[in-house]
Design an enzyme around this catalytic site. Structure first.
Site, PDB file in Angstrom:
ATOM      1  N   SER A  45      53.165   6.077  50.474  1.00  0.00           N
ATOM      2  CA  SER A  45      54.281   7.297  50.248  1.00  0.00           C
ATOM      3  C   SER A  45      54.433   8.336  50.698  1.00  0.00           C
ATOM      4  O   SER A  45      55.490   8.012  51.788  1.00  0.00           O
ATOM      5  CB  SER A  45      53.447   7.894  48.441  1.00  0.00           C
ATOM      6  OG  SER A  45      54.218   8.555  48.349  1.00  0.00           O
ATOM      7  N   ASP A  74      63.167   7.589  62.034  1.00  0.00           N
ATOM      8  CA  ASP A  74      64.264   7.766  62.283  1.00  0.00           C
ATOM      9  C   ASP A  74      64.967   8.944  63.067  1.00  0.00           C
ATOM     10  O   ASP A  74      66.673   8.759  63.955  1.00  0.00           O
ATOM     11  CB  ASP A  74      65.099   7.690  60.851  1.00  0.00           C
ATOM     12  CG  ASP A  74      64.753   6.277  59.951  1.00  0.00           C
ATOM     13  OD1 ASP A  74      64.083   5.704  60.873  1.00  0.00           O
ATOM     14  OD2 ASP A  74      65.483   5.965  58.835  1.00  0.00           O
ATOM     15  N   LYS A 125      54.522   1.938  49.208  1.00  0.00           N
ATOM     16  CA  LYS A 125      55.159   2.294  47.711  1.00  0.00           C
ATOM     17  C   LYS A 125      56.549   4.111  48.437  1.00  0.00           C
ATOM     18  O   LYS A 125      56.266   4.904  48.824  1.00  0.00           O
ATOM     19  CB  LYS A 125      54.439   3.070  47.669  1.00  0.00           C
ATOM     20  CG  LYS A 125      54.287   4.617  46.008  1.00  0.00           C
ATOM     21  CD  LYS A 125      53.249   4.676  45.727  1.00  0.00           C
ATOM     22  CE  LYS A 125      53.704   5.624  44.606  1.00  0.00           C
ATOM     23  NZ  LYS A 125      54.259   5.962  44.382  1.00  0.00           N
TER      24      LYS A 125
END
Length: 425
Positions: A288, A299, A313
């Site tokens: 999460s 990224d 998740k």
């Protein structure tokens, strides 16, 4: 001819209107039919079920069944579950110190919380809980499982665990305790002049504590951010933590069905406090919010991600009160990383995949020669060094990671090496 086409248009509009009304009436009829079926089912259960259940109990079970059949993370929070959730987010609660989720229909350990009864008992990320106190977990909801594992300090829970590396199920007895969660732990790595930040879960203090530790250690050459076995927590704290390292760009976005739950979280340059080289440690227990942090930093090319693939998740749950005592935990959206990729059921793949274990050393080949092995070594000087090192170690052991500890943790050693490479570049 013009009048003919006008008339044809009128007829078409009229037909469309009649069709729309007809469709609406059909939908209403289907809804009434479904509600009648539900009402009849409740009435049958109330009248004929073997145990005496009152109407409220049956409705609660009906709602709970609906929520559990939507997905693994949606649930009905009754009076007790709602209170337990509010207690847990405060950072202190009673139980085992274990975070669980549903994976492939099985009750699975996401991660044990550091220094809790579950952690000390050897519970590991990925363990499947087969039974709790002898009762099967097949068909159990997450909230039901949590309620069974929580209880008064000093009482025991017997767990039957299935672990991939073991041929037979493991029987583990754990004694409940008051769980006090220290969300951020900072240590120095003197041999490398680096800061080690361990984030155990994302409670409301994470961003402030991390900022405080980073500012106190401004002279270090790099930062190791350890998110291993971190089951997640508050979204705003995950965004805030990334913002300490990143000054621009999208951190994470969430998208729902109708757009009402869509939201984009961007970095704010005024909140960025460091540009130091960064390595992030993750594993299968990182879930999460941990995946948002590691995925966003990956990224945005802000740090090297080291370890194992994360849990996967990537959905958003919102708690919606039904009344003053009960609520629904409902999945309303999914998370998307800056590149647009999803975390859900995929997780974050590290830049450098490293499995847990000891790091190889020169001593492993058996041919390493030390000064202490020579006949004419300066014994008195060696004794002095060892004595000084011993005192230093005893004094700062809790706040320092020494070389021995580094080589006992291959993932940490790799993260440190990654920071060195980033520094050179």
């Amino acid at each position: 001819m013009k009048n003919f086409f006008q008339a044809l248009g009128f007829v078409s509009v009229l037909a469309f209107g009649i069709l729309s009304v007809s469709n609406a009436e059909t939908q209403d009829a289907k809804r009434l039919e479904a509600l009648a079926k539900l009402t009849k089912t409740i009435a049958v259960v109330e009248k004929y079920y073997v145990d005496d259940l009152n109407f409220t109990q049956i409705v609660d079970k009906t709602i709970a069944g609906l929520m559990s059949n939507l997905d693994a993370h949606s649930s009905f929070l009754d009076d007790k579950a709602y209170k337990d959730m509010q207690i847990q987010t405060s950072g202190e609660f009673g139980g085992l110190g274990i975070t669980v989720g549903m994976k492939d229909g099985a009750l699975t350990v996401i991660a044990p919380i550091d220094d809790t009864p579950a952690y000390k008992a050897g519970i590991k990320s990925g363990d499947v809980i087969l039974r709790i106190d002898g009762n099967s977990t097949i068909g159990i909801t997450i909230d039901e499982a949590v309620n069974k594992m929580r209880g008064e300090k000093g009482t025991n829970v017997d767990l039957t665990i299935v672990r991939k590396s073991e041929k037979k199920p493991l029987e583990v007895k754990i004694t409940r305790d008051i769980i006090k969660v220290e969300s951020v732990i900072a240590k120095q790595i003197p041999s490398e002049n680096m800061l080690y930040l361990r984030v155990t879960n994302f409670d409301q203090h994470v961003t402030d504590k991390a900022r405080e530790f980073i500012k106190k250690n401004g002279g270090v050459k790099g930062i190791v951010l350890d998110l291993r076995n971190n089951p997640g927590g508050l979204l705003n704290q995950a965004v805030g933590l990334v913002d300490l390292f990143v000054d621009n760009g999208v951190i994470v976005s969430q998208k729902g069905r109708d757009g009402k739950e869509d939201e984009v979280f961007k970095a704010n340059a005024s909140k960025t406090i460091t540009k130091l080289p960064l390595a992030v440690l993750v594993n299968g227990g990182s879930a999460s919010a941990s995946e948002i942090v590691s995925g966003a930093l990956q990224d945005l090319k802000r740090g090297a991600i080291v370890g194992e693939n994360t849990f996967g998740k990537g959905s958003v749950q919102v708690v919606m009160p039904v009344n003053n005592k009960e609520a629904l935990r409902l999945t309303v959206a999914k998370y998307y990383l800056p590149s647009g990729r999803t975390i859900q059921a995929v997780g974050v793949k590290p830049d450098v995949i490293v499995y847990p274990g000891k790091a190889p050393t020169a001593e492993d080949d058996g041919y390493n020669l030390k000064e202490s092995d020579l006949k004419l070594h300066l014994k008195s000087e060696l004794d002095k060094i060892e004595s000084t090192a011993g005192k230093s170690k005893n004094k700062d052991d809790k706040n320092v990671i020494n070389e021995k500890q580094i080589f006992e943790d291959n993932q940490l050693k790799t993260a440190i090496d990654a920071i060195k490479i980033i520094s050179i570049k």
